[in-house]
Design a protein around this motif. Structure first.
Motif, PDB file in Angstrom:
ATOM      1  N   TYR A  66      10.546 -15.852  37.359  1.00  0.00           N
ATOM      2  CA  TYR A  66      11.097 -15.235  36.148  1.00  0.00           C
ATOM      3  C   TYR A  66      10.745 -15.942  34.852  1.00  0.00           C
ATOM      4  N   GLY A  67      10.503 -17.230  34.920  1.00  0.00           N
ATOM      5  CA  GLY A  67      10.241 -17.961  33.695  1.00  0.00           C
ATOM      6  C   GLY A  67       9.426 -19.205  33.959  1.00  0.00           C
ATOM      7  N   ILE A  68       8.883 -19.749  32.869  1.00  0.00           N
ATOM      8  CA  ILE A  68       8.069 -20.955  32.968  1.00  0.00           C
ATOM      9  C   ILE A  68       8.229 -21.750  31.681  1.00  0.00           C
ATOM     10  N   PHE A  69       8.248 -23.057  31.823  1.00  0.00           N
ATOM     11  CA  PHE A  69       8.343 -23.946  30.669  1.00  0.00           C
ATOM     12  C   PHE A  69       7.593 -25.218  31.006  1.00  0.00           C
ATOM     13  N   GLY A  70       7.000 -25.831  30.000  1.00  0.00           N
ATOM     14  CA  GLY A  70       6.252 -27.045  30.241  1.00  0.00           C
ATOM     15  C   GLY A  70       6.597 -28.142  29.264  1.00  0.00           C
ATOM     16  N   PHE A  71       6.022 -29.296  29.534  1.00  0.00           N
ATOM     17  CA  PHE A  71       6.271 -30.484  28.734  1.00  0.00           C
ATOM     18  C   PHE A  71       5.003 -31.038  28.103  1.00  0.00           C
ATOM     19  N   ALA A  72       3.855 -30.688  28.677  1.00  0.00           N
ATOM     20  CA  ALA A  72       2.561 -31.167  28.192  1.00  0.00           C
ATOM     21  C   ALA A  72       1.478 -30.336  28.876  1.00  0.00           C
ATOM     22  N   PRO A  73       0.229 -30.417  28.428  1.00  0.00           N
ATOM     23  CA  PRO A  73      -0.843 -29.671  29.093  1.00  0.00           C
ATOM     24  C   PRO A  73      -0.883 -29.961  30.597  1.00  0.00           C
ATOM     25  N   GLY A  74      -0.920 -28.897  31.397  1.00  0.00           N
ATOM     26  CA  GLY A  74      -1.000 -29.041  32.845  1.00  0.00           C
ATOM     27  C   GLY A  74       0.300 -29.446  33.510  1.00  0.00           C
ATOM     28  N   ASN A  75       1.385 -29.535  32.758  1.00  0.00           N
ATOM     29  CA  ASN A  75       2.667 -29.953  33.301  1.00  0.00           C
ATOM     30  C   ASN A  75       3.684 -28.854  33.017  1.00  0.00           C
ATOM     31  N   ALA A  76       4.065 -28.089  34.058  1.00  0.00           N
ATOM     32  CA  ALA A  76       4.953 -26.950  33.854  1.00  0.00           C
ATOM     33  C   ALA A  76       5.901 -26.786  35.038  1.00  0.00           C
ATOM     34  N   VAL A  77       7.007 -26.099  34.777  1.00  0.00           N
ATOM     35  CA  VAL A  77       8.001 -25.784  35.797  1.00  0.00           C
ATOM     36  C   VAL A  77       8.275 -24.281  35.729  1.00  0.00           C
ATOM     37  N   ALA A  78       8.164 -23.596  36.878  1.00  0.00           N
ATOM     38  CA  ALA A  78       8.465 -22.167  36.961  1.00  0.00           C
ATOM     39  C   ALA A  78       9.721 -21.991  37.817  1.00  0.00           C
ATOM     40  N   VAL A  79      10.523 -20.983  37.480  1.00  0.00           N
ATOM     41  CA  VAL A  79      11.760 -20.721  38.221  1.00  0.00           C
ATOM     42  C   VAL A  79      11.768 -19.286  38.713  1.00  0.00           C
ATOM     43  N   GLY A  80      12.405 -19.109  39.892  1.00  0.00           N
ATOM     44  CA  GLY A  80      12.416 -17.778  40.476  1.00  0.00           C
ATOM     45  C   GLY A  80      13.667 -17.473  41.253  1.00  0.00           C
ATOM     46  N   ASP A  81      13.538 -16.543  42.204  1.00  0.00           N
ATOM     47  CA  ASP A  81      14.649 -16.066  43.024  1.00  0.00           C
ATOM     48  C   ASP A  81      15.339 -17.193  43.786  1.00  0.00           C
ATOM     49  N   ASN A  82      16.661 -17.042  43.941  1.00  0.00           N
ATOM     50  CA  ASN A  82      17.474 -17.930  44.770  1.00  0.00           C
ATOM     51  C   ASN A  82      17.322 -19.407  44.430  1.00  0.00           C
ATOM     52  N   GLY A  83      17.156 -19.720  43.158  1.00  0.00           N
ATOM     53  CA  GLY A  83      17.057 -21.109  42.726  1.00  0.00           C
ATOM     54  C   GLY A  83      15.709 -21.764  42.997  1.00  0.00           C
ATOM     55  N   PHE A  84      14.689 -20.971  43.319  1.00  0.00           N
ATOM     56  CA  PHE A  84      13.356 -21.513  43.588  1.00  0.00           C
ATOM     57  C   PHE A  84      12.794 -22.159  42.329  1.00  0.00           C
ATOM     58  N   ILE A  85      12.303 -23.396  42.470  1.00  0.00           N
ATOM     59  CA  ILE A  85      11.706 -24.133  41.360  1.00  0.00           C
ATOM     60  C   ILE A  85      10.329 -24.619  41.803  1.00  0.00           C
ATOM     61  N   LEU A  86       9.342 -24.377  40.980  1.00  0.00           N
ATOM     62  CA  LEU A  86       7.969 -24.784  41.260  1.00  0.00           C
ATOM     63  C   LEU A  86       7.502 -25.671  40.125  1.00  0.00           C
ATOM     64  N   SER A  87       7.060 -26.877  40.451  1.00  0.00           N
ATOM     65  CA  SER A  87       6.655 -27.840  39.427  1.00  0.00           C
ATOM     66  C   SER A  87       5.174 -28.165  39.582  1.00  0.00           C
ATOM     67  N   ARG A  88       4.493 -28.329  38.434  1.00  0.00           N
ATOM     68  CA  ARG A  88       3.071 -28.714  38.415  1.00  0.00           C
ATOM     69  C   ARG A  88       2.903 -29.843  37.444  1.00  0.00           C
ATOM     70  N   SER A  89       2.325 -30.923  37.921  1.00  0.00           N
ATOM     71  CA  SER A  89       2.039 -32.084  37.067  1.00  0.00           C
ATOM     72  C   SER A  89       0.565 -32.410  37.182  1.00  0.00           C
ATOM     73  N   PRO A  90       0.009 -32.972  36.115  1.00  0.00           N
ATOM     74  CA  PRO A  90      -1.430 -33.329  36.161  1.00  0.00           C
ATOM     75  C   PRO A  90      -1.716 -34.437  37.158  1.00  0.00           C
TER      76      PRO A  90
END
Length: 90
Positions: A66-90
């Motif tokens: 449903y949404g995505i937010f980041g802190f720096a290039p290549g570093n983001a967190v996406a959120v979805g159904d049932n509290g699912f959290i997906l994180s990406r770091s460089p």
């Protein structure tokens, strides 16, 4: 972003449609610069804009992101159904 893979770009004068290559509903968008954007979809995909094209990113998301937010290039967190959290770091 919106229905049927819609992504619109504002260049300071007018809006123009961008081809994402998807028919999914795009739900959230975040970017660290005009050449580093990420959009989330109703089918659990993330699309990345590199300044030229949108590319589908493979994710382990079970359903909608449903949404995505980041802190720096290549570093983001996406959120979805049932509290699912997906994180990406460089």
């Amino acid at each position: 972003v919106g229905w049927f893979g819609t992504a619109l770009h504002w260049d300071g004068v007018a809006w123009s449609a961008q081809q994402t290559g998807s028919l999914e509903q795009l739900l959230g968008i975040w970017g660290s610069s005009r050449n580093d954007l990420y959009a989330t979809s109703s089918d659990g995909h993330i699309f990345k804009w590199d300044g030229n094209t949108w590319q589908t990113q493979t994710t382990p998301a079970p359903k909608s992101l449903y949404g995505i937010f980041g802190f720096a290039p290549g570093n983001a967190v996406a959120v979805g159904d049932n509290g699912f959290i997906l994180s990406r770091s460089p």
